[in-house]
Write an enzyme that holds these catalytic residues in place. Structure first.
Site, mmCIF file in Angstrom:
data_model
loop_
_atom_site.group_PDB
_atom_site.id
_atom_site.type_symbol
_atom_site.label_atom_id
_atom_site.label_comp_id
_atom_site.label_asym_id
_atom_site.label_seq_id
_atom_site.Cartn_x
_atom_site.Cartn_y
_atom_site.Cartn_z
ATOM 1 N N GLY A 69 1.131 -1.288 -0.088
ATOM 2 C CA GLY A 69 0.244 0.274 0.417
ATOM 3 C C GLY A 69 0.741 1.089 -0.060
ATOM 4 O O GLY A 69 1.852 1.065 -0.129
ATOM 5 N N GLU A 85 -0.559 1.461 -6.261
ATOM 6 C CA GLU A 85 -0.319 0.828 -5.006
ATOM 7 C C GLU A 85 0.723 -0.498 -4.886
ATOM 8 O O GLU A 85 1.505 -0.335 -5.187
ATOM 9 C CB GLU A 85 -0.591 1.572 -3.223
ATOM 10 C CG GLU A 85 -0.781 3.269 -3.855
ATOM 11 C CD GLU A 85 1.016 3.987 -3.771
ATOM 12 O OE1 GLU A 85 2.013 2.891 -3.265
ATOM 13 O OE2 GLU A 85 1.919 5.009 -3.469
ATOM 14 N N GLU A 89 3.636 -1.532 -6.223
ATOM 15 C CA GLU A 89 4.582 -2.861 -5.357
ATOM 16 C C GLU A 89 4.576 -4.075 -5.435
ATOM 17 O O GLU A 89 5.441 -4.632 -5.291
ATOM 18 C CB GLU A 89 4.417 -2.453 -4.089
ATOM 19 C CG GLU A 89 4.256 -1.055 -3.076
ATOM 20 C CD GLU A 89 3.563 -1.014 -1.490
ATOM 21 O OE1 GLU A 89 4.671 0.024 -1.552
ATOM 22 O OE2 GLU A 89 3.308 -1.346 -1.343
ATOM 23 N N PRO A 106 0.283 6.801 14.671
ATOM 24 C CA PRO A 106 0.784 7.837 14.883
ATOM 25 C C PRO A 106 1.894 8.612 14.606
ATOM 26 O O PRO A 106 2.163 10.064 14.625
ATOM 27 C CB PRO A 106 1.399 6.977 16.416
ATOM 28 C CG PRO A 106 1.335 6.429 16.509
ATOM 29 C CD PRO A 106 1.105 5.234 15.388
ATOM 30 N N ASP A 107 3.292 8.119 14.098
ATOM 31 C CA ASP A 107 4.115 8.677 13.719
ATOM 32 C C ASP A 107 4.833 8.215 12.137
ATOM 33 O O ASP A 107 6.165 6.877 13.190
ATOM 34 C CB ASP A 107 5.261 8.478 15.396
ATOM 35 C CG ASP A 107 6.468 9.435 14.583
ATOM 36 O OD1 ASP A 107 6.597 10.149 13.385
ATOM 37 O OD2 ASP A 107 7.771 9.314 15.799
ATOM 38 N N GLU A 135 11.110 -7.198 -0.965
ATOM 39 C CA GLU A 135 10.879 -8.978 -0.824
ATOM 40 C C GLU A 135 9.295 -8.807 -0.354
ATOM 41 O O GLU A 135 8.750 -7.771 -0.017
ATOM 42 C CB GLU A 135 11.852 -9.326 -0.003
ATOM 43 C CG GLU A 135 11.223 -10.586 0.095
ATOM 44 C CD GLU A 135 11.732 -11.924 1.832
ATOM 45 O OE1 GLU A 135 12.660 -10.935 2.113
ATOM 46 O OE2 GLU A 135 11.617 -12.608 1.967
#
Ligand SMILES: [Zn+2]
Length: 169
Positions: A69, A85, A89, A106-107, A135
């Site tokens: 994603g 996406e 990928e 959150p980060d 991979e």
């Protein structure tokens, strides 16, 4: 860490200002920037009872496991973003896409991510890692990597929900 931390100037006109209450409002030109989460899309992709995990090729969290994603572009339909996406990928096309849930990561390099997580099945074809994936591996859901081997903290709970849905299907 929050998006507007450290902002001192309006990005449109350059006037000085201070963020407050999760937004930067310019007193000179009226431009307002909100500190929203960034929209991401991803999917638990199923085939023959296994799910597809992607090892990240780049920072942040290089080398750890992730779901295929990425980030949605401005104005992009989330399902279109997911298809794009996943194609970039893995080379795979998806069928039977449905919403699994939404989590906040959150980060991610100082931003929080509003992660829209789907489940889907993969059409026939080999999964080939590309773009920011090092991979790809089809994994039996009973043999998932330990939580600490996942790049993002929302992924293990998302997979717990996915397994619970499978067992009740
Ligand atoms: Zn301004």
């Amino acid at each position: 860490m929050a998006f507007l931390d450290g902002w001192r100037f309006c990005p449109r006109c350059g006037a000085a200002g201070d963020p407050r209450d999760g937004r930067f409002a310019c007193a000179e030109c009226g431009h307002v920037v909100w500190a929203n989460s960034v929209p991401g899309v991803e999917a638990v992709i199923e085939r023959d009872g296994c799910i597809l995990l992607a090892r990240r090729a780049n920072e942040p969290a290089k080398g750890l496991w992730d779901l295929p994603g990425g980030f949605a572009h401005e104005g992009e339909d989330p399902l279109v973003a997911l298809a794009r996406e996943v194609r970039e990928e893995t080379g795979l096309e998806l069928d039977d896409v449905s919403l699994l849930g939404i989590w906040i990561e959150p980060d991610y390099e100082g931003r929080s991510v509003f992660s829209v997580t789907y489940r889907a099945s993969a059409r026939p074809g080999d999964a080939r890692p590309a773009d920011d994936v090092a991979e790809l591996r089809w994994v039996d859901p009973a043999e998932l990597p330990p939580d600490e081997d996942f790049a993002f903290e929302h992924t293990p709970p998302a997979l717990v929900l996915w397994r619970a849905r499978q067992q009740h299907a």
